[in-house]
Design a protein around this motif. Structure first.
Motif, PDB file in Angstrom:
ATOM      1  N   GLU A  78       0.827  -1.212   0.000  1.00 47.52           N
ATOM      2  CA  GLU A  78       0.000   0.000   0.000  1.00 47.52           C
ATOM      3  C   GLU A  78       0.857   1.256   0.000  1.00 47.52           C
ATOM      4  N   ARG A  79       1.980   1.212   0.655  1.00 52.77           N
ATOM      5  CA  ARG A  79       2.864   2.381   0.687  1.00 52.77           C
ATOM      6  C   ARG A  79       3.380   2.731  -0.698  1.00 52.77           C
ATOM      7  N   PHE A  80       3.694   1.719  -1.480  1.00 52.46           N
ATOM      8  CA  PHE A  80       4.253   1.944  -2.817  1.00 52.46           C
ATOM      9  C   PHE A  80       3.187   2.041  -3.907  1.00 52.46           C
ATOM     10  N   ALA A  81       1.933   1.694  -3.605  1.00 50.10           N
ATOM     11  CA  ALA A  81       0.858   1.691  -4.604  1.00 50.10           C
ATOM     12  C   ALA A  81       0.681   3.081  -5.212  1.00 50.10           C
ATOM     13  N   GLY A  82       0.655   3.136  -6.541  1.00 49.59           N
ATOM     14  CA  GLY A  82       0.441   4.392  -7.242  1.00 49.59           C
ATOM     15  C   GLY A  82       1.636   5.316  -7.268  1.00 49.59           C
ATOM     16  N   THR A  83       2.762   4.876  -6.739  1.00 52.89           N
ATOM     17  CA  THR A  83       3.980   5.680  -6.725  1.00 52.89           C
ATOM     18  C   THR A  83       4.984   5.076  -7.692  1.00 52.89           C
ATOM     19  N   GLU A  84       5.393   5.863  -8.657  1.00 53.35           N
ATOM     20  CA  GLU A  84       6.361   5.380  -9.651  1.00 53.35           C
ATOM     21  C   GLU A  84       7.717   5.170  -8.989  1.00 53.35           C
ATOM     22  N   THR A  85       8.309   4.008  -9.214  1.00 54.24           N
ATOM     23  CA  THR A  85       9.638   3.719  -8.679  1.00 54.24           C
ATOM     24  C   THR A  85      10.522   3.157  -9.791  1.00 54.24           C
ATOM     25  N   ARG A  86      11.793   3.234  -9.566  1.00 56.04           N
ATOM     26  CA  ARG A  86      12.761   2.563 -10.435  1.00 56.04           C
ATOM     27  C   ARG A  86      13.847   1.984  -9.558  1.00 56.04           C
ATOM     28  N   GLN A  87      14.615   1.091 -10.113  1.00 55.57           N
ATOM     29  CA  GLN A  87      15.686   0.438  -9.366  1.00 55.57           C
ATOM     30  C   GLN A  87      17.013   1.146  -9.650  1.00 55.57           C
ATOM     31  N   VAL A  88      17.701   1.529  -8.597  1.00 55.89           N
ATOM     32  CA  VAL A  88      19.045   2.088  -8.715  1.00 55.89           C
ATOM     33  C   VAL A  88      19.915   1.289  -7.755  1.00 55.89           C
ATOM     34  N   LEU A  89      20.898   0.585  -8.313  1.00 59.46           N
ATOM     35  CA  LEU A  89      21.772  -0.285  -7.523  1.00 59.46           C
ATOM     36  C   LEU A  89      20.960  -1.301  -6.715  1.00 59.46           C
ATOM     37  N   GLY A  90      19.846  -1.758  -7.284  1.00 59.07           N
ATOM     38  CA  GLY A  90      19.011  -2.762  -6.639  1.00 59.07           C
ATOM     39  C   GLY A  90      18.069  -2.230  -5.573  1.00 59.07           C
ATOM     40  N   VAL A  91      17.994  -0.909  -5.421  1.00 53.84           N
ATOM     41  CA  VAL A  91      17.170  -0.291  -4.385  1.00 53.84           C
ATOM     42  C   VAL A  91      16.005   0.451  -5.045  1.00 53.84           C
ATOM     43  N   PRO A  92      14.791   0.342  -4.488  1.00 53.84           N
ATOM     44  CA  PRO A  92      13.669   1.100  -5.053  1.00 53.84           C
ATOM     45  C   PRO A  92      13.827   2.590  -4.783  1.00 53.84           C
ATOM     46  N   VAL A  93      13.770   3.390  -5.853  1.00 54.21           N
ATOM     47  CA  VAL A  93      13.889   4.840  -5.757  1.00 54.21           C
ATOM     48  C   VAL A  93      12.564   5.447  -6.202  1.00 54.21           C
ATOM     49  N   LEU A  94      12.018   6.346  -5.371  1.00 58.34           N
ATOM     50  CA  LEU A  94      10.732   6.986  -5.629  1.00 58.34           C
ATOM     51  C   LEU A  94      10.887   8.131  -6.619  1.00 58.34           C
ATOM     52  N   ALA A  95      10.033   8.143  -7.635  1.00 55.63           N
ATOM     53  CA  ALA A  95      10.053   9.236  -8.603  1.00 55.63           C
ATOM     54  C   ALA A  95       9.471  10.488  -7.965  1.00 55.63           C
ATOM     55  N   GLY A  96       9.949  11.630  -8.400  1.00 56.67           N
ATOM     56  CA  GLY A  96       9.371  12.890  -7.972  1.00 56.67           C
ATOM     57  C   GLY A  96       9.920  13.477  -6.693  1.00 56.67           C
ATOM     58  N   ALA A  97      10.859  12.810  -6.047  1.00 55.38           N
ATOM     59  CA  ALA A  97      11.439  13.367  -4.818  1.00 55.38           C
ATOM     60  C   ALA A  97      12.271  14.602  -5.154  1.00 55.38           C
ATOM     61  N   LEU A  98      12.376  15.511  -4.208  1.00 50.65           N
ATOM     62  CA  LEU A  98      13.190  16.707  -4.391  1.00 50.65           C
ATOM     63  C   LEU A  98      14.653  16.325  -4.611  1.00 50.65           C
ATOM     64  N   ALA A  99      15.124  15.354  -3.864  1.00 54.76           N
ATOM     65  CA  ALA A  99      16.485  14.835  -4.002  1.00 54.76           C
ATOM     66  C   ALA A  99      16.500  13.422  -3.445  1.00 54.76           C
ATOM     67  N   TRP A 100      17.419  12.615  -3.926  1.00 59.73           N
ATOM     68  CA  TRP A 100      17.569  11.266  -3.379  1.00 59.73           C
ATOM     69  C   TRP A 100      19.017  10.816  -3.480  1.00 59.73           C
ATOM     70  N   SER A 101      19.340   9.847  -2.652  1.00 60.84           N
ATOM     71  CA  SER A 101      20.658   9.220  -2.706  1.00 60.84           C
ATOM     72  C   SER A 101      20.511   7.741  -2.400  1.00 60.84           C
ATOM     73  N   VAL A 102      21.184   6.917  -3.158  1.00 65.30           N
ATOM     74  CA  VAL A 102      21.294   5.493  -2.841  1.00 65.30           C
ATOM     75  C   VAL A 102      22.613   5.315  -2.105  1.00 65.30           C
ATOM     76  N   CYS A 103      22.537   4.650  -0.965  1.00 60.45           N
ATOM     77  CA  CYS A 103      23.700   4.523  -0.087  1.00 60.45           C
ATOM     78  C   CYS A 103      24.077   3.069   0.153  1.00 60.45           C
ATOM     79  N   LEU A 104      25.351   2.843   0.340  1.00 58.79           N
ATOM     80  CA  LEU A 104      25.875   1.560   0.779  1.00 58.79           C
ATOM     81  C   LEU A 104      26.049   1.640   2.291  1.00 58.79           C
ATOM     82  N   THR A 105      25.533   0.664   3.002  1.00 59.84           N
ATOM     83  CA  THR A 105      25.547   0.708   4.457  1.00 59.84           C
ATOM     84  C   THR A 105      26.970   0.559   4.980  1.00 59.84           C
ATOM     85  N   GLU A 106      27.413   1.565   5.722  1.00 58.90           N
ATOM     86  CA  GLU A 106      28.741   1.558   6.329  1.00 58.90           C
ATOM     87  C   GLU A 106      28.702   1.020   7.752  1.00 58.90           C
TER      88      GLU A 106
END
Length: 195
Positions: free
Chosen positions: A122-150
């Protein structure tokens, strides 16, 4: 002088093994009560973010207000995730996650990802996403970053998650803010060009 702070030379110092007289170990915390602390935390203004990760059964995510820059070199972010959340478990397992800074018009999205009764689907329903480095990224965000856990460390009822930024996108617009237990927006003009 406050007698609670006065040193008494003939008594041993209190430790976890030898708590002060009358205190129950792990049940009585020093300092103000939780309600007073939450009142102070409510006054902290913060950008509203959604943290996403890839779970065993699909994408997971949660709204987070405690995200901050940690370092430019190396590029590190710090996010505080609630203990026991499925998103935190996925971040620990997959070692990757995305942080999305939401736009002022994404209040409904923030609420959906914050609701404890809303399923991951339900959280992701109707929200466009794409995969970046295997992580779901939400379309339309002001800014985003995909991170590797340190690093992931528990403090109280949250975990501090340090991520090394591996991919970054910065758009134009105004951020959605959280202050005094409600959403807010920046009222001054924001430059259109990314800084």
């Amino acid at each position: 002088m406050n007698t609670r702070l006065r040193l008494v030379a003939d008594r041993p110092a209190a430790t976890a093994e030898h708590p002060p007289a009358g205190a129950e170990p792990l049940h009585e915390e020093p300092g103000p009560g939780a309600a007073r602390c939450l009142g102070l935390y409510a006054k902290l203004a913060a950008g509203v973010t959604v943290v996403t990760a890839r779970g065993e059964d699909g994408p997971l995510g949660m709204t987070v207000s405690a995200v901050t820059s940690l370092s430019a070199r190396p590029p590190l972010l710090l996010a505080c995730l609630r203990d026991g959340s499925r998103t935190l478990a996925a971040v620990r397992l997959r070692r990757t996650f995305a942080v999305h800074l939401l736009r002022e018009e994404q209040q409904e999205l923030a609420g959906r990802f914050a609701s404890p009764t809303t399923t991951a689907a339900e959280r992701f329903a109707g929200t466009e996403t794409r995969q970046v480095l295997g992580v779901p990224v939400l379309a339309g965000a002001l800014a985003w970053s995909v991170c590797l856990t340190e690093d992931v460390r528990r403090y109280g009822d949250h975990h501090l998650v340090v991520g090394r930024m591996a991919a970054v996108h910065v758009g134009a617009g105004r951020p959605l803010l959280w202050h005094d237990r409600r959403f807010g927006v920046v009222t001054e003009p924001v430059p259109d060009a990314a800084g």
